[in-house]
Design a protein around this motif. Structure first.
Motif, PDB file in Angstrom:
ATOM      1  N   VAL A  57       0.827  -1.212   0.000  1.00 21.71           N
ATOM      2  CA  VAL A  57       0.000   0.000   0.000  1.00 21.71           C
ATOM      3  C   VAL A  57       0.855   1.252   0.000  1.00 21.71           C
ATOM      4  O   VAL A  57       0.476   2.280  -0.570  1.00 21.71           O
ATOM      5  N   VAL A  58       2.041   1.195   0.632  1.00 22.34           N
ATOM      6  CA  VAL A  58       2.944   2.351   0.598  1.00 22.34           C
ATOM      7  C   VAL A  58       3.455   2.575  -0.819  1.00 22.34           C
ATOM      8  O   VAL A  58       3.518   3.716  -1.305  1.00 22.34           O
ATOM      9  N   ALA A  59       3.828   1.486  -1.494  1.00 19.97           N
ATOM     10  CA  ALA A  59       4.303   1.621  -2.874  1.00 19.97           C
ATOM     11  C   ALA A  59       3.202   2.159  -3.781  1.00 19.97           C
ATOM     12  O   ALA A  59       3.456   2.988  -4.666  1.00 19.97           O
ATOM     13  N   LEU A  60       1.969   1.708  -3.572  1.00 18.72           N
ATOM     14  CA  LEU A  60       0.857   2.222  -4.380  1.00 18.72           C
ATOM     15  C   LEU A  60       0.655   3.710  -4.128  1.00 18.72           C
ATOM     16  O   LEU A  60       0.422   4.482  -5.073  1.00 18.72           O
ATOM     17  N   GLU A  61       0.768   4.130  -2.876  1.00 19.66           N
ATOM     18  CA  GLU A  61       0.611   5.554  -2.558  1.00 19.66           C
ATOM     19  C   GLU A  61       1.701   6.378  -3.243  1.00 19.66           C
ATOM     20  O   GLU A  61       1.442   7.483  -3.741  1.00 19.66           O
ATOM     21  N   VAL A  96       1.464  -2.698  -8.420  1.00 23.33           N
ATOM     22  CA  VAL A  96       0.952  -1.379  -8.012  1.00 23.33           C
ATOM     23  C   VAL A  96       0.750  -0.474  -9.224  1.00 23.33           C
ATOM     24  O   VAL A  96      -0.177   0.353  -9.240  1.00 23.33           O
ATOM     25  N   VAL A  97       1.581  -0.615 -10.267  1.00 23.95           N
ATOM     26  CA  VAL A  97       1.376   0.179 -11.477  1.00 23.95           C
ATOM     27  C   VAL A  97       0.062  -0.226 -12.156  1.00 23.95           C
ATOM     28  O   VAL A  97      -0.701   0.628 -12.620  1.00 23.95           O
ATOM     29  N   ASP A  98      -0.240  -1.523 -12.187  1.00 27.84           N
ATOM     30  CA  ASP A  98      -1.504  -1.985 -12.773  1.00 27.84           C
ATOM     31  C   ASP A  98      -2.703  -1.477 -11.979  1.00 27.84           C
ATOM     32  O   ASP A  98      -3.728  -1.100 -12.567  1.00 27.84           O
ATOM     33  N   VAL A  99      -2.592  -1.477 -10.655  1.00 25.15           N
ATOM     34  CA  VAL A  99      -3.700  -1.000  -9.827  1.00 25.15           C
ATOM     35  C   VAL A  99      -3.903   0.495 -10.023  1.00 25.15           C
ATOM     36  O   VAL A  99      -5.033   0.983 -10.171  1.00 25.15           O
ATOM     37  N   ARG A 125      -3.339  -6.934  -0.574  1.00 26.20           N
ATOM     38  CA  ARG A 125      -3.368  -5.799   0.352  1.00 26.20           C
ATOM     39  C   ARG A 125      -3.694  -6.231   1.777  1.00 26.20           C
ATOM     40  O   ARG A 125      -3.440  -5.482   2.729  1.00 26.20           O
ATOM     41  N   THR A 126      -4.233  -7.435   1.959  1.00 26.12           N
ATOM     42  CA  THR A 126      -4.503  -7.956   3.302  1.00 26.12           C
ATOM     43  C   THR A 126      -3.411  -8.905   3.784  1.00 26.12           C
ATOM     44  O   THR A 126      -3.494  -9.412   4.904  1.00 26.12           O
ATOM     45  N   GLY A 127      -2.421  -9.177   2.950  1.00 22.00           N
ATOM     46  CA  GLY A 127      -1.334 -10.056   3.355  1.00 22.00           C
ATOM     47  C   GLY A 127      -1.610 -11.530   3.163  1.00 22.00           C
ATOM     48  O   GLY A 127      -0.821 -12.364   3.611  1.00 22.00           O
TER      49      GLY A 127
END
Length: 388
Positions: A57-61, A96-99, A125-127
């Motif tokens: 989630v940090v990388a996506l942000e 994360v780029v795809d999301v 994202r939930t592990g």
């Protein structure tokens, strides 16, 4: 300081405390007793899974804010997550780029939960699974998408995620025949077996003087099931009948000797030196619903069943048309190839040959009949046909 910033700083402090708690952990493990180690391992595993999800989630942000974008995302992750330099950075960047690609200039949008990317993203994202495992699932769904009924793709993806989470991504391909049989488009499983036939091969022998001869063998599911039906009984351990001593031959030796016996028997059949009429060389057990056996044919199910069993079958036994969730495949039984799925067309073709026992099931799974093992043609008659 805003509420969100204060909460983030509090979580950062907790993460730093967790990092400090893990530092030098090996120095205090001697004080563990009872089931402490097991409980500690479970806690560490949960922390590691949550940390992995946190990195995602940090990388996506970072991508959404523009701190990392496109091909630069991989470099950003390698810089700030050095442990992923060993493996995993590329998969995390790709995911994360795809999301983030689904975002609009004014709104952030998570992937549709009914798409493969949405199913995988929810698990990552939930592990539940790692990013590299999620990418492996997406690659497999990309291969399956043209072969499956569109409505079944989310269900198939969920099954692949569960399988990968339990056993790792390497075993996902084992689920492919089952998915195609249960949710594939009409004729997909048959087409797959047809394409596999072109890739099956037996290498030429690699002979070392005075040493073992090496072969490499690739077989279709049908070919492998037939082989296992032939050598399975012959490769079972055979204790000494006189002394009772156990059979100490390793499994590999027993199997190659069984294969040699089968080949020798086939050779005597063609040369006419084998005079004992023992019936078929191999016996293959299959279970298949009658609805699946008759799918793709225009014949009355009762007529087809009568051909296999030489028993008249009333038309009342004809089942209802198979639904889209029908298995549409036969399952191999009673050999080391147990569970192998064969398309109905293959089962019908095998039903014309010797040595096949078909356990037919009705529309509700009830047993209808068991076909006989001895066919109309004896071994002697088959030999005669070879001469014509």
């Amino acid at each position: 300081m805003s509420t969100g910033t204060a909460e983030l700083e509090e979580r950062r402090a907790r993460l730093e405390a967790a990092r400090d708690a893990l530092t030098g952990l090996d120095e205090v493990l001697a004080g563990a007793c009872g089931n402490d180690l097991g409980a500690l391992m479970e806690l560490l595993d949960e922390v590691a899974a949550r940390a992995s999800a946190g990195r995602v989630v940090v990388a996506l942000e970072a991508v959404r804010r523009g701190e990392a974008a496109g091909s630069a995302t991989h470099a950003w992750i390698r810089q700030h997550a050095p442990s992923l330099r060993q493996s995993g950075a590329a998969a995390l960047a790709r995911l994360v780029v795809d999301v983030a690609a689904g975002d609009t200039p004014t709104h952030r949008r998570d992937p549709d939960p009914d798409t493969p990317l949405g199913v995988v993203w929810a698990a990552v994202r939930t592990g539940e699974i790692e990013a590299h495992t999620g990418c492996a699932v997406l690659r497999e769904t990309t291969r399956l998408a043209p072969l499956l009924q569109p409505a079944a793709l989310p269900t198939a993806t969920t099954g692949l995620v569960a399988l990968a989470a339990e056993h790792g991504p390497a075993v996902m391909r084992r689920l492919r025949p089952r998915l195609l049989a249960e949710h594939g488009r009409d004729g997909t499983l048959e087409d797959l077996h047809t394409h596999l036939a072109a890739a099956a091969r037996l290498s030429t022998p690699r002979i070392e003087s005075g040493d073992l001869t090496e072969y490499q063998l690739w077989m279709t599911p049908e070919q492998a099931a037939t082989l296992e039906a032939a050598i399975g009984p012959l490769s079972a351990p055979a204790p000494n009948e006189q002394t009772g001593e156990p059979d100490l031959r390793p499994a590999g030796q027993r199997r190659v000797e069984a294969l040699t016996t089968v080949c020798a028997t086939a050779t005597t059949l063609h040369t006419g030196t084998h005079d004992t009429d023992r019936g078929p060389d191999t016996t293959l057990h299959l279970t298949i619903p009658l609805t699946d056996l008759t799918s793709g044919t225009t014949r009355d199910p009762g007529e087809l069943l009568a051909d296999l069993t030489d028993q008249a079958v009333p038309s009342a036994t004809a089942p209802l048309p198979s639904s889209s969730t029908a298995r549409r495949a036969g399952t191999v039984l009673a050999t080391t190839a147990d569970g192998t799925l064969l398309p109905p067309e293959t089962v019908r073709r095998l039903g014309c040959d010797a040595g096949l026992l078909v356990h037919l099931l009705g529309a509700r799974g009830e047993p209808l009949t068991l076909t006989r093992i001895l066919r109309l043609y004896t071994r002697g008659q088959r030999r005669h046909l070879l001469l014509r």
